[in-house]
Scaffold this motif. Structure first.
Motif, PDB file in Angstrom:
ATOM      1  N   TRP A  79       0.826  -1.210   0.000  1.00  0.00           N
ATOM      2  CA  TRP A  79       0.000   0.000   0.000  1.00  0.00           C
ATOM      3  C   TRP A  79       0.860   1.260   0.000  1.00  0.00           C
ATOM      4  CZ3 TRP A  79      -4.458   1.709  -1.365  1.00  0.00           C
ATOM      5  CH2 TRP A  79      -4.890   2.957  -0.921  1.00  0.00           C
ATOM      6  N   ASN A  80       1.901   1.274   0.813  1.00  0.00           N
ATOM      7  CA  ASN A  80       2.721   2.473   0.912  1.00  0.00           C
ATOM      8  C   ASN A  80       3.651   2.680  -0.274  1.00  0.00           C
ATOM      9  OD1 ASN A  80       2.356   4.107   3.456  1.00  0.00           O
ATOM     10  ND2 ASN A  80       2.322   2.021   4.231  1.00  0.00           N
ATOM     11  N   LEU A  81       3.948   1.638  -1.019  1.00  0.00           N
ATOM     12  CA  LEU A  81       4.800   1.792  -2.188  1.00  0.00           C
ATOM     13  C   LEU A  81       4.011   1.969  -3.480  1.00  0.00           C
ATOM     14  CD1 LEU A  81       7.625  -0.785  -1.439  1.00  0.00           C
ATOM     15  CD2 LEU A  81       7.617   1.675  -1.037  1.00  0.00           C
ATOM     16  N   GLY A  83       0.238   2.090  -3.551  1.00  0.00           N
ATOM     17  CA  GLY A  83      -1.174   2.281  -3.266  1.00  0.00           C
ATOM     18  C   GLY A  83      -1.868   3.348  -4.096  1.00  0.00           C
ATOM     19  N   ARG A  84      -3.038   2.979  -4.627  1.00  0.00           N
ATOM     20  CA  ARG A  84      -3.918   3.900  -5.351  1.00  0.00           C
ATOM     21  C   ARG A  84      -5.343   3.628  -4.892  1.00  0.00           C
ATOM     22  NH1 ARG A  84      -1.445   6.152 -10.004  1.00  0.00           N
ATOM     23  NH2 ARG A  84      -3.457   6.899 -10.709  1.00  0.00           N
ATOM     24  N   GLU A  85      -6.120   4.699  -4.831  1.00  0.00           N
ATOM     25  CA  GLU A  85      -7.520   4.572  -4.452  1.00  0.00           C
ATOM     26  C   GLU A  85      -8.372   5.238  -5.523  1.00  0.00           C
ATOM     27  OE1 GLU A  85      -9.690   4.889  -0.288  1.00  0.00           O
ATOM     28  OE2 GLU A  85      -8.912   6.822  -0.954  1.00  0.00           O
ATOM     29  N   PHE A  86      -9.369   4.508  -6.000  1.00  0.00           N
ATOM     30  CA  PHE A  86     -10.294   5.020  -7.008  1.00  0.00           C
ATOM     31  C   PHE A  86     -11.668   5.147  -6.371  1.00  0.00           C
ATOM     32  CE2 PHE A  86      -7.097   2.358  -9.071  1.00  0.00           C
ATOM     33  CZ  PHE A  86      -6.546   3.259  -9.973  1.00  0.00           C
ATOM     34  N   VAL A  87     -12.244   6.351  -6.427  1.00  0.00           N
ATOM     35  CA  VAL A  87     -13.552   6.605  -5.842  1.00  0.00           C
ATOM     36  C   VAL A  87     -14.439   7.208  -6.920  1.00  0.00           C
ATOM     37  CG1 VAL A  87     -14.819   7.804  -4.010  1.00  0.00           C
ATOM     38  CG2 VAL A  87     -12.483   7.033  -3.598  1.00  0.00           C
ATOM     39  N   ILE A  88     -15.668   6.700  -7.029  1.00  0.00           N
ATOM     40  CA  ILE A  88     -16.654   7.210  -7.971  1.00  0.00           C
ATOM     41  C   ILE A  88     -17.873   7.633  -7.158  1.00  0.00           C
ATOM     42  CG2 ILE A  88     -18.081   6.724  -9.988  1.00  0.00           C
ATOM     43  CD1 ILE A  88     -16.111   4.349 -10.540  1.00  0.00           C
ATOM     44  N   ILE A  89     -18.262   8.891  -7.304  1.00  0.00           N
ATOM     45  CA  ILE A  89     -19.396   9.424  -6.547  1.00  0.00           C
ATOM     46  C   ILE A  89     -20.444   9.897  -7.535  1.00  0.00           C
ATOM     47  CG2 ILE A  89     -20.129  11.108  -4.814  1.00  0.00           C
ATOM     48  CD1 ILE A  89     -17.003  11.336  -4.213  1.00  0.00           C
ATOM     49  N   ASN A  90     -21.682   9.418  -7.360  1.00  0.00           N
ATOM     50  CA  ASN A  90     -22.806   9.977  -8.104  1.00  0.00           C
ATOM     51  C   ASN A  90     -23.908  10.296  -7.109  1.00  0.00           C
ATOM     52  OD1 ASN A  90     -24.346   7.578  -7.706  1.00  0.00           O
ATOM     53  ND2 ASN A  90     -23.422   6.666  -9.517  1.00  0.00           N
ATOM     54  N   THR A  91     -25.071  10.645  -7.568  1.00  0.00           N
ATOM     55  CA  THR A  91     -26.122  11.096  -6.647  1.00  0.00           C
ATOM     56  C   THR A  91     -26.860   9.956  -5.961  1.00  0.00           C
ATOM     57  OG1 THR A  91     -27.696  11.205  -8.474  1.00  0.00           O
ATOM     58  CG2 THR A  91     -26.494  13.236  -7.917  1.00  0.00           C
ATOM     59  N   LYS A  92     -26.534   8.717  -6.311  1.00  0.00           N
ATOM     60  CA  LYS A  92     -27.221   7.573  -5.714  1.00  0.00           C
ATOM     61  C   LYS A  92     -26.285   6.607  -4.980  1.00  0.00           C
ATOM     62  CE  LYS A  92     -31.234   7.813  -8.543  1.00  0.00           C
ATOM     63  NZ  LYS A  92     -31.407   9.172  -8.288  1.00  0.00           N
ATOM     64  N   LEU A  94     -21.847   5.616  -3.868  1.00  0.00           N
ATOM     65  CA  LEU A  94     -20.415   5.878  -3.810  1.00  0.00           C
ATOM     66  C   LEU A  94     -19.736   4.526  -4.034  1.00  0.00           C
ATOM     67  CD1 LEU A  94     -18.519   8.093  -1.372  1.00  0.00           C
ATOM     68  CD2 LEU A  94     -17.773   5.752  -1.649  1.00  0.00           C
ATOM     69  N   SER A  95     -18.803   4.467  -4.965  1.00  0.00           N
ATOM     70  CA  SER A  95     -18.092   3.226  -5.271  1.00  0.00           C
ATOM     71  C   SER A  95     -16.602   3.458  -5.081  1.00  0.00           C
ATOM     72  CB  SER A  95     -18.356   2.800  -6.718  1.00  0.00           C
ATOM     73  OG  SER A  95     -19.731   2.734  -6.968  1.00  0.00           O
ATOM     74  N   TYR A 100      -3.180  -2.240  -4.960  1.00  0.00           N
ATOM     75  CA  TYR A 100      -1.973  -2.423  -4.154  1.00  0.00           C
ATOM     76  C   TYR A 100      -0.747  -2.688  -5.015  1.00  0.00           C
ATOM     77  CZ  TYR A 100      -4.890  -2.660  -0.008  1.00  0.00           C
ATOM     78  OH  TYR A 100      -5.744  -2.363   1.009  1.00  0.00           O
ATOM     79  N   GLY A 101      -0.843  -2.424  -6.303  1.00  0.00           N
ATOM     80  CA  GLY A 101       0.280  -2.650  -7.197  1.00  0.00           C
ATOM     81  C   GLY A 101       0.255  -4.024  -7.824  1.00  0.00           C
ATOM     82  N   PHE A 102       0.162  -5.077  -7.007  1.00  0.00           N
ATOM     83  CA  PHE A 102       0.138  -6.440  -7.523  1.00  0.00           C
ATOM     84  C   PHE A 102      -1.268  -7.020  -7.548  1.00  0.00           C
ATOM     85  CE2 PHE A 102       4.483  -5.947  -5.983  1.00  0.00           C
ATOM     86  CZ  PHE A 102       5.172  -6.303  -7.137  1.00  0.00           C
ATOM     87  N   PHE A 103      -2.188  -6.405  -6.844  1.00  0.00           N
ATOM     88  CA  PHE A 103      -3.583  -6.845  -6.897  1.00  0.00           C
ATOM     89  C   PHE A 103      -4.496  -5.653  -6.629  1.00  0.00           C
ATOM     90  CE2 PHE A 103      -2.421  -7.277  -2.472  1.00  0.00           C
ATOM     91  CZ  PHE A 103      -3.547  -6.879  -1.785  1.00  0.00           C
ATOM     92  N   THR A 104      -5.709  -5.778  -7.119  1.00  0.00           N
ATOM     93  CA  THR A 104      -6.721  -4.724  -6.971  1.00  0.00           C
ATOM     94  C   THR A 104      -7.946  -5.324  -6.308  1.00  0.00           C
ATOM     95  OG1 THR A 104      -5.934  -3.650  -8.978  1.00  0.00           O
ATOM     96  CG2 THR A 104      -8.122  -3.031  -8.222  1.00  0.00           C
ATOM     97  N   THR A 105      -8.519  -4.607  -5.358  1.00  0.00           N
ATOM     98  CA  THR A 105      -9.739  -5.092  -4.726  1.00  0.00           C
ATOM     99  C   THR A 105     -10.907  -4.919  -5.696  1.00  0.00           C
ATOM    100  OG1 THR A 105     -10.227  -2.943  -3.714  1.00  0.00           O
ATOM    101  CG2 THR A 105      -8.909  -4.500  -2.413  1.00  0.00           C
TER     102      THR A 105
END
Length: 186
Positions: A79-81, A83-92, A94-95, A100-105
């Motif tokens: 995470w510290n090396l 780490g990226r966070e993707f957030v999508i917000i709409n009116t209904k 939040l995603s 983590y570089g080697f895997f994505t949730t």
């Protein structure tokens, strides 16, 4: 720490793509912590090699310890090396998802009826006021419930830009809603 954030808006959703950029001291600390963990594990394996231990002990050494490392220090390091966070917000809803570089949730979608957000200050980082953004909504009983908090600490100015974009898409939703009453001034 010079974390980065890219904020975009397509009129229906606001997208936040934030990444962690740790200081050199954090990277060096993680390197030494990982070397120490691997050295300890190597000593444990070396000391029990060929001892004829029961299967439960072998399970603890060869399965549990690496799994414990992966869940704790390994995940923290990734995470510290990378780490990226993707957030999508709409009116209904939040995603969000994390990379983590080697895997994505997997993308997790959190529906809401009304969205509230506050900026939580985390102090100064590299001489800049920084913080995270906390989203909340009201449940069926009318109680405020924490919905999501961003993981990447960003400058307060970038978080304010994000809240402006969220306000913009909610304003567009109100204007395009057929139940929205328009008052004409003559």
């Amino acid at each position: 720490m010079k974390n980065t954030a890219e904020i975009t808006n397509d009129g229906a959703c606001v997208y936040l793509d934030s990444a962690i950029r740790p200081d050199r001291t954090v990277r060096i600390s993680l390197l030494f912590a990982n070397i120490f963990a691997f050295a300890i594990y190597g000593l444990i394996v070396y000391s029990v090699w060929g001892e004829g231990l029961p299967r439960l002990s072998l399970f603890a050494i060869y399965i549990f310890l690496p799994l414990f490392y992966a869940i704790t220090l390994g995940r923290l390091t990734l995470w510290n090396l990378f780490g990226r966070e993707f957030v999508i917000i709409n009116t209904k809803s939040l995603s969000y998802r994390r990379n983590y570089g080697f895997f994505t949730t997997q993308l997790k979608v959190l529906p809401f009826k009304d969205l509230h957000y506050t900026i939580k200050e985390r102090g100064q980082r590299s001489g800049v006021d920084s913080g995270t953004l906390q989203f909340a909504h009201h449940n069926e009983q009318g109680l405020s419930v924490n919905l999501f908090t961003t993981s990447v600490v960003l400058p307060i100015k970038r978080l304010q830009e994000l809240t402006e974009q969220v306000r913009f898409i909610f304003a567009l939703e109100r204007i395009s809603d057929p139940e929205y009453d328009v008052i004409h001034l003559n």
